[in-house]
Design a protein around this motif. Structure first.
Motif, PDB file in Angstrom:
ATOM      1  N   SER A 119       0.812  -1.214   0.000  1.00  0.00           N
ATOM      2  CA  SER A 119       0.000   0.000   0.000  1.00  0.00           C
ATOM      3  C   SER A 119       0.846   1.264   0.000  1.00  0.00           C
ATOM      4  N   SER A 120       2.166   1.135  -0.055  1.00  0.00           N
ATOM      5  CA  SER A 120       3.031   2.307   0.025  1.00  0.00           C
ATOM      6  C   SER A 120       3.392   2.823  -1.359  1.00  0.00           C
ATOM      7  N   PRO A 121       3.663   4.127  -1.476  1.00  0.00           N
ATOM      8  CA  PRO A 121       4.071   4.684  -2.775  1.00  0.00           C
ATOM      9  C   PRO A 121       5.346   4.042  -3.301  1.00  0.00           C
ATOM     10  N   SER A 122       6.207   3.548  -2.412  1.00  0.00           N
ATOM     11  CA  SER A 122       7.477   2.969  -2.844  1.00  0.00           C
ATOM     12  C   SER A 122       7.268   1.715  -3.679  1.00  0.00           C
ATOM     13  N   PHE A 123       6.167   0.991  -3.440  1.00  0.00           N
ATOM     14  CA  PHE A 123       5.927  -0.217  -4.232  1.00  0.00           C
ATOM     15  C   PHE A 123       5.497   0.149  -5.641  1.00  0.00           C
ATOM     16  N   SER A 124       4.629   1.117  -5.778  1.00  0.00           N
ATOM     17  CA  SER A 124       4.141   1.490  -7.100  1.00  0.00           C
ATOM     18  C   SER A 124       5.264   2.007  -7.991  1.00  0.00           C
ATOM     19  N   SER A 125       6.330   2.497  -7.401  1.00  0.00           N
ATOM     20  CA  SER A 125       7.453   3.003  -8.186  1.00  0.00           C
ATOM     21  C   SER A 125       8.424   1.903  -8.582  1.00  0.00           C
ATOM     22  N   ARG A 126       8.264   0.719  -8.007  1.00  0.00           N
ATOM     23  CA  ARG A 126       9.129  -0.423  -8.342  1.00  0.00           C
ATOM     24  C   ARG A 126       8.395  -1.278  -9.366  1.00  0.00           C
ATOM     25  N   ARG A 127       8.719  -1.067 -10.626  1.00  0.00           N
ATOM     26  CA  ARG A 127       7.936  -1.660 -11.705  1.00  0.00           C
ATOM     27  C   ARG A 127       8.484  -2.993 -12.199  1.00  0.00           C
ATOM     28  N   ASN A 128       9.550  -3.486 -11.578  1.00  0.00           N
ATOM     29  CA  ASN A 128      10.112  -4.780 -11.949  1.00  0.00           C
ATOM     30  C   ASN A 128       9.950  -5.759 -10.795  1.00  0.00           C
ATOM     31  N   VAL A 129       9.244  -6.853 -11.046  1.00  0.00           N
ATOM     32  CA  VAL A 129       8.999  -7.871 -10.027  1.00  0.00           C
ATOM     33  C   VAL A 129       9.808  -9.111 -10.365  1.00  0.00           C
ATOM     34  N   ILE A 130      10.720  -9.484  -9.483  1.00  0.00           N
ATOM     35  CA  ILE A 130      11.585 -10.650  -9.685  1.00  0.00           C
ATOM     36  C   ILE A 130      11.003 -11.794  -8.878  1.00  0.00           C
ATOM     37  N   MET A 131      10.589 -12.877  -9.557  1.00  0.00           N
ATOM     38  CA  MET A 131       9.734 -13.871  -8.912  1.00  0.00           C
ATOM     39  C   MET A 131      10.322 -15.276  -8.920  1.00  0.00           C
TER      40      MET A 131
END
Length: 231
Positions: A119-131
């Motif tokens: 729910s934090s703005p910092s997540f929305s700015s991280r557009r690469n998800v390494i899974m």
């Protein structure tokens, strides 16, 4: 000597109910001074990505193909997380029936302070998800499709993703690979990669102050049989 050789080589090549835990980190951050290159594969940086470990739970240990490799890949991400200061998302599907995250990873997870990352703005700015995680044809596939729909780039670790059957894993990774990766950074996409490759991408340079710590992580003992890459 082994570390020196690695540095030299590195310079040369230049919708399911689940429990979700999000973790922030404390450690050395790596600067990102280089511009985005012109290739389709996005330029990864510790400040534009997040690690995602999907449902690596106790009950799956005896039924997932190559499960030790899934644990190994996830362990590398968890150990690299504080080095790069990259947040981690850990999910559990129906833990009451399937158990919690395997103890090999849980001990490392407990070292990370909990953060309301989703729910934090910092997540929305991280557009690469390494899974990494399981299963390729169920939760990995559905989560990836949802992330791509929401314009995230998803980097799937072939050495850290599996299923109960080899055929399901191969079909799922092939289907996801076909999504491709548009060069437009504002659009979602899928990149098939490996854990070691991703860690080197995040380093950017062998002169990075994080190189020695990441090299030690890469040298961790690998499982006897690693997951094959489906052609």
């Amino acid at each position: 000597k082994e570390e020196r050789e690695m540095r030299r080589a590195f310079r040369a090549v230049g919708g399911l109910k689940r429990r979700v835990r999000c973790y922030s980190t404390e450690a050395v951050s790596v600067s990102n001074t280089e511009k985005q290159n012109a290739f389709d594969i996005p330029r990864l940086s510790p400040d534009n990505c997040v690690f995602f470990i999907c449902d690596v739970q106790k009950r799956f240990r005896s039924i997932i193909k190559g499960f030790p490799s899934v644990i190994h890949s996830s362990e590398m991400l968890l150990r690299a997380s504080p080095v790069f200061n990259v947040p981690v998302i850990v999910t559990e599907q129906y833990p009451r029936s399937l158990g919690h995250t395997v103890p090999e990873l849980e001990a490392l997870i407990q070292q990370h302070p909990i953060n309301s990352l989703l729910s934090s703005p910092s997540f929305s700015s991280r557009r690469n998800v390494i899974m990494s995680g399981i299963e390729a044809h169920v939760c990995i596939l559905q989560t990836t499709l949802s992330l791509v729909k929401n314009n995230y780039k998803v980097h799937l670790l072939a050495d850290g993703i599996s299923s109960t059957r080899w055929s399901e894993r191969a079909i799922a990774l092939d289907r996801l690979k076909q999504i491709g990766n548009p060069s437009d950074d504002s659009k979602g996409g899928v990149i098939i990669s490996s854990t070691e490759s991703i860690l080197f991408q995040l380093l950017h340079d062998a002169k990075s102050p994080s190189f020695k710590k990441i090299f030690e992580i890469i040298k961790l003992q690998r499982p006897p049989e690693e997951l094959p890459y489906p052609m």
